[in-house]
Motif scaffolding. Structure first.
Motif, PDB file in Angstrom:
ATOM      1  N   GLU A  97       1.098  -1.239   0.093  1.00 35.87           N
ATOM      2  CA  GLU A  97      -0.210   0.005  -0.083  1.00 35.87           C
ATOM      3  C   GLU A  97       0.809   1.238  -0.098  1.00 35.87           C
ATOM      4  OE1 GLU A  97      -4.273  -1.164   1.741  1.00 35.87           O
ATOM      5  OE2 GLU A  97      -2.838  -0.242   3.295  1.00 35.87           O
ATOM      6  N   TYR A  98       0.429   2.345  -0.878  1.00 35.04           N
ATOM      7  CA  TYR A  98       1.091   3.614  -0.917  1.00 35.04           C
ATOM      8  C   TYR A  98       2.403   3.474  -1.379  1.00 35.04           C
ATOM      9  CZ  TYR A  98      -3.085   4.387   2.103  1.00 35.04           C
ATOM     10  OH  TYR A  98      -4.392   4.527   2.460  1.00 35.04           O
ATOM     11  N   THR A  99       2.686   2.374  -2.255  1.00 32.01           N
ATOM     12  CA  THR A  99       4.080   2.257  -3.037  1.00 32.01           C
ATOM     13  C   THR A  99       3.807   3.036  -4.139  1.00 32.01           C
ATOM     14  OG1 THR A  99       3.317   0.330  -3.630  1.00 32.01           O
ATOM     15  CG2 THR A  99       4.747   0.198  -1.683  1.00 32.01           C
ATOM     16  N   PHE A 100       3.921   4.325  -3.984  1.00 33.09           N
ATOM     17  CA  PHE A 100       3.398   5.381  -5.255  1.00 33.09           C
ATOM     18  C   PHE A 100       4.373   5.108  -6.568  1.00 33.09           C
ATOM     19  CE2 PHE A 100       2.150   7.853  -1.348  1.00 33.09           C
ATOM     20  CZ  PHE A 100       0.713   7.755  -1.485  1.00 33.09           C
ATOM     21  N   CYS A 101       5.702   4.868  -6.231  1.00 28.73           N
ATOM     22  CA  CYS A 101       6.346   4.599  -7.483  1.00 28.73           C
ATOM     23  C   CYS A 101       6.594   3.282  -7.945  1.00 28.73           C
ATOM     24  CB  CYS A 101       7.870   5.139  -7.255  1.00 28.73           C
ATOM     25  SG  CYS A 101       7.794   6.955  -6.533  1.00 28.73           S
ATOM     26  N   LEU A 102       5.895   2.226  -7.289  1.00 30.40           N
ATOM     27  CA  LEU A 102       6.125   0.905  -7.907  1.00 30.40           C
ATOM     28  C   LEU A 102       5.192   0.936  -9.294  1.00 30.40           C
ATOM     29  CD1 LEU A 102       6.892  -2.058  -7.521  1.00 30.40           C
ATOM     30  CD2 LEU A 102       4.657  -2.330  -6.308  1.00 30.40           C
ATOM     31  N   SER A 103       5.878   0.464 -10.181  1.00 30.13           N
ATOM     32  CA  SER A 103       5.421   0.294 -11.581  1.00 30.13           C
ATOM     33  C   SER A 103       5.496  -1.298 -12.314  1.00 30.13           C
ATOM     34  CB  SER A 103       6.409   0.945 -12.421  1.00 30.13           C
ATOM     35  OG  SER A 103       7.675   0.737 -12.560  1.00 30.13           O
ATOM     36  N   ARG A 104       6.351  -2.101 -11.601  1.00 32.46           N
ATOM     37  CA  ARG A 104       6.463  -3.126 -12.223  1.00 32.46           C
ATOM     38  C   ARG A 104       6.364  -4.378 -11.227  1.00 32.46           C
ATOM     39  NH1 ARG A 104       8.026  -2.779 -17.538  1.00 32.46           N
ATOM     40  NH2 ARG A 104       8.700  -0.864 -17.988  1.00 32.46           N
ATOM     41  N   ILE A 105       5.393  -5.388 -11.624  1.00 30.64           N
ATOM     42  CA  ILE A 105       5.421  -6.532 -10.778  1.00 30.64           C
ATOM     43  C   ILE A 105       5.590  -7.817 -11.667  1.00 30.64           C
ATOM     44  CG2 ILE A 105       4.062  -8.067  -9.139  1.00 30.64           C
ATOM     45  CD1 ILE A 105       2.572  -5.342  -8.066  1.00 30.64           C
ATOM     46  N   PRO A 106       6.603  -8.451 -11.918  1.00 32.05           N
ATOM     47  CA  PRO A 106       6.760  -9.419 -12.788  1.00 32.05           C
ATOM     48  C   PRO A 106       5.875 -10.609 -12.766  1.00 32.05           C
ATOM     49  CG  PRO A 106       8.818  -8.841 -11.827  1.00 32.05           C
ATOM     50  CD  PRO A 106       8.037  -8.288 -11.100  1.00 32.05           C
ATOM     51  N   GLN A 107       5.516 -11.168 -13.855  1.00 36.17           N
ATOM     52  CA  GLN A 107       4.751 -12.553 -13.943  1.00 36.17           C
ATOM     53  C   GLN A 107       5.822 -13.582 -13.634  1.00 36.17           C
ATOM     54  OE1 GLN A 107       2.346 -11.408 -17.744  1.00 36.17           O
ATOM     55  NE2 GLN A 107       1.348 -13.183 -16.548  1.00 36.17           N
ATOM     56  N   PRO A 108       5.438 -14.584 -12.906  1.00 35.05           N
ATOM     57  CA  PRO A 108       4.124 -14.819 -12.068  1.00 35.05           C
ATOM     58  C   PRO A 108       4.362 -14.586 -10.439  1.00 35.05           C
ATOM     59  CG  PRO A 108       4.853 -16.864 -12.534  1.00 35.05           C
ATOM     60  CD  PRO A 108       6.263 -15.987 -12.909  1.00 35.05           C
ATOM     61  N   VAL A 109       4.827 -13.498 -10.250  1.00 34.39           N
ATOM     62  CA  VAL A 109       5.311 -13.211  -8.614  1.00 34.39           C
ATOM     63  C   VAL A 109       4.193 -13.565  -7.786  1.00 34.39           C
ATOM     64  CG1 VAL A 109       5.880 -11.808  -6.829  1.00 34.39           C
ATOM     65  CG2 VAL A 109       7.304 -11.863  -9.012  1.00 34.39           C
ATOM     66  N   ILE A 110       2.869 -12.952  -8.185  1.00 34.26           N
ATOM     67  CA  ILE A 110       1.747 -13.102  -7.132  1.00 34.26           C
ATOM     68  C   ILE A 110       1.240 -14.280  -7.104  1.00 34.26           C
ATOM     69  CG2 ILE A 110      -0.561 -12.161  -6.773  1.00 34.26           C
ATOM     70  CD1 ILE A 110       1.625  -9.724  -6.282  1.00 34.26           C
ATOM     71  N   SER A 111       0.907 -14.932  -8.499  1.00 33.58           N
ATOM     72  CA  SER A 111       0.312 -16.209  -8.323  1.00 33.58           C
ATOM     73  C   SER A 111       1.037 -17.377  -7.990  1.00 33.58           C
ATOM     74  CB  SER A 111      -0.140 -16.505  -9.884  1.00 33.58           C
ATOM     75  OG  SER A 111       1.081 -16.643 -10.708  1.00 33.58           O
ATOM     76  N   ASP A 112       2.434 -17.125  -7.845  1.00 28.65           N
ATOM     77  CA  ASP A 112       3.206 -18.007  -7.180  1.00 28.65           C
ATOM     78  C   ASP A 112       3.536 -18.123  -5.598  1.00 28.65           C
ATOM     79  OD1 ASP A 112       3.980 -19.342  -9.335  1.00 28.65           O
ATOM     80  OD2 ASP A 112       6.008 -18.590  -9.753  1.00 28.65           O
ATOM     81  N   LEU A 113       2.692 -17.130  -5.047  1.00 29.62           N
ATOM     82  CA  LEU A 113       2.944 -16.929  -3.668  1.00 29.62           C
ATOM     83  C   LEU A 113       1.653 -17.670  -2.943  1.00 29.62           C
ATOM     84  CD1 LEU A 113       3.816 -13.229  -3.119  1.00 29.62           C
ATOM     85  CD2 LEU A 113       5.340 -15.393  -3.044  1.00 29.62           C
ATOM     86  N   LYS A 114       1.587 -18.887  -3.326  1.00 28.38           N
ATOM     87  CA  LYS A 114       0.420 -19.843  -3.125  1.00 28.38           C
ATOM     88  C   LYS A 114      -0.151 -19.665  -1.478  1.00 28.38           C
ATOM     89  CE  LYS A 114       0.956 -21.751  -7.100  1.00 28.38           C
ATOM     90  NZ  LYS A 114       0.415 -21.372  -8.262  1.00 28.38           N
ATOM     91  N   MET A 115       0.510 -19.545  -0.596  1.00 27.44           N
ATOM     92  CA  MET A 115       0.180 -19.341   0.817  1.00 27.44           C
ATOM     93  C   MET A 115      -0.499 -18.030   1.125  1.00 27.44           C
ATOM     94  SD  MET A 115       0.413 -22.441   1.679  1.00 27.44           S
ATOM     95  CE  MET A 115      -0.144 -22.180   3.506  1.00 27.44           C
ATOM     96  N   LEU A 116      -0.279 -16.919   0.161  1.00 27.42           N
ATOM     97  CA  LEU A 116      -0.757 -15.690   0.538  1.00 27.42           C
ATOM     98  C   LEU A 116      -2.084 -15.364   0.968  1.00 27.42           C
ATOM     99  CD1 LEU A 116       1.000 -12.918   0.271  1.00 27.42           C
ATOM    100  CD2 LEU A 116      -0.038 -12.623  -1.885  1.00 27.42           C
ATOM    101  N   ARG A 117      -2.485 -14.923   1.891  1.00 26.48           N
ATOM    102  CA  ARG A 117      -3.935 -14.722   2.463  1.00 26.48           C
ATOM    103  C   ARG A 117      -4.340 -13.308   2.542  1.00 26.48           C
ATOM    104  NH1 ARG A 117      -3.940 -18.642   7.891  1.00 26.48           N
ATOM    105  NH2 ARG A 117      -3.161 -20.624   6.846  1.00 26.48           N
TER     106      ARG A 117
END
Length: 418
Positions: free
Chosen positions: A137-157
């Motif tokens: 949150e509020y990472t105003f300058c964040l522009s890139r999140i490579p695939q598949p970083v999010i979907s590989d975090l299987k335990m993310l709640r």
């Protein structure tokens, strides 16, 4: 005398006190117990991978216990395993990129990068397989999140991305913007995800999220920011009602002219308790002519509307009159509103045509709304709890009042903004 390590910790916003150097020339730091965890983690990430407890002593009889540790870099140690104190990583400040050493924190469960200057997430972040909470949150300058970083975090709640990338120029190849539909697909693939805050800029991504939240397995979407959204006139107030846990809604630079409401949808929204959790609404640079749909948020506490040049009224009595009194029964308009902030609304003429009780209102702030000549207050309703009214002197002097008693009662409420 401040040493190199102390200067480095100051640069990264880590609280400590420099004690100079001991007789062997080793730099000495004093760290409060509540700050020790964060400092220990960041030291480990940057190579201080060997920690040894040297001694402990009472600061005073019956007082605090001071512990002395020696932290150093041991290149012969096994870097694949983390010491026991490295279990979470929070409040790292003033970074633009994550150090690759974080990949050794295989037991990491909570990663808080909120309010940092980070610009990209490394693809290696996907190896943090035990991560349960990621806060961007509020990472105003964040522009890139490579695939598949999010979907590989299987335990993310819990995934928090509210106001993420807010200051970054739009580019079609960035997952937060042109590819935000891909982002939504990635997060919807997380089977354990139950808490979400997110920023979206593609209508298709929003539609996919809303459709999913109408399905049997709903995600607790607490905060939603919509930026530069086109085709948004296809949405109605009922579209958002599926986000039953929505706490904060931010609409920024969208082509909304209105969120349509009709009697049938209002009835369904009230029956399903839609907008029942909504407490904060921010609307900036949008094409709204009115915001009558806000009456459907019975618990809203903060409303801030700014720079919406087409906005003429907050609550349209014409639109509200299209809904039967039976459907609106027992609904107190703005019954829990505490703060109403109106800024740069050059054509705003009305908040509401009738008086409102505002039983919990604390403050009304009006700035550069020259056409707003009346407030929905009278001396018997809304002024008894000492509301603060902030505005420019000229605007205040040109306000119109229905009776002298209300005008006199309001004088004690006014605070000039200059």
């Amino acid at each position: 005398m401040q040493g190199r390590l102390s200067a480095w910790l100051v640069k990264h916003g880590l609280v400590h006190r420099s004690l100079g150097f001991d007789y062997q020339g080793i730099e000495t730091l004093q760290i409060k117990p509540e700050d020790w965890h964060s400092v220990a983690v960041i030291l480990y990430i940057y190579g201080y991978n060997y920690l040894r407890s040297q001694c402990a002593y009472d600061v005073a009889p019956g007082g605090l216990l001071a512990s002395v540790y020696n932290s150093k870099s041991n290149r012969d140690s096994n870097m694949s395993s983390s010491p026991s104190f490295v279990s979470s990583f929070k409040s790292l400040r003033s970074l633009e990129n994550l150090p690759l050493g974080i990949l050794n924190l295989v037991s990491l469960q909570h990663l808080d990068l909120s309010w940092t200057g980070i610009t990209t997430l490394p693809i290696e972040l996907k190896y943090l397989v035990n991560l349960k909470c990621l806060n961007l949150e509020y990472t105003f300058c964040l522009s890139r999140i490579p695939q598949p970083v999010i979907s590989d975090l299987k335990m993310l709640r819990a995934l928090r991305m509210f106001e993420c990338g807010f200051k970054v120029e739009q580019e079609a190849d960035r997952i937060l913007f042109g590819d935000s539909e891909v982002l939504v697909e990635e997060l919807l693939a997380l089977k354990h995800l139950n808490l979400l805050t997110v920023t979206l800029q593609i209508f298709g991504a929003l539609q996919r999220l809303l459709n999913y939240c109408n399905s049997s397995r709903s995600i607790n979407t607490q905060s939603l920011c919509l930026r530069h959204l086109n085709n948004s006139n296809l949405l109605s107030a009922f579209s958002f009602a599926s986000l039953r846990h929505l706490w904060t809604l931010h609409l920024y630079f969208n082509d909304f002219e209105e969120l349509n409401i009709d009697a049938g949808e209002v009835k369904r929204i009230r029956e399903t308790r839609g907008f029942h959790s909504l407490q904060k609404v921010y609307i900036n640079y949008s094409k709204f002519r009115h915001a009558t749909w806000l009456v459907l948020a019975p618990r809203v506490k903060v409303i801030r509307i700014s720079n919406c040049q087409r906005l003429q009224e907050i609550i349209s009595m014409e639109k509200l009159g299209e809904i039967s009194a039976e459907v609106m029964d027992n609904l107190i308009l703005f019954g829990r509103l505490e703060y109403l902030i109106l800024e740069g609304l050059q054509n705003l003429k009305s908040i509401h045509s009738s008086y409102l009780p505002f039983p919990r209102l604390k403050e009304i702030c009006v700035w550069k709304c020259a056409e707003l000549k009346k407030l929905p207050l009278d001396c018997n309703q809304g002024l008894e709890q000492k509301i603060i009214i902030k505005g420019q002197d000229r605007w205040w002097n040109e306000l119109q009042w229905d009776d002298q008693a209300t005008q006199n009662a309001s004088l004690a409420c006014f605070q000039s903004l200059y």
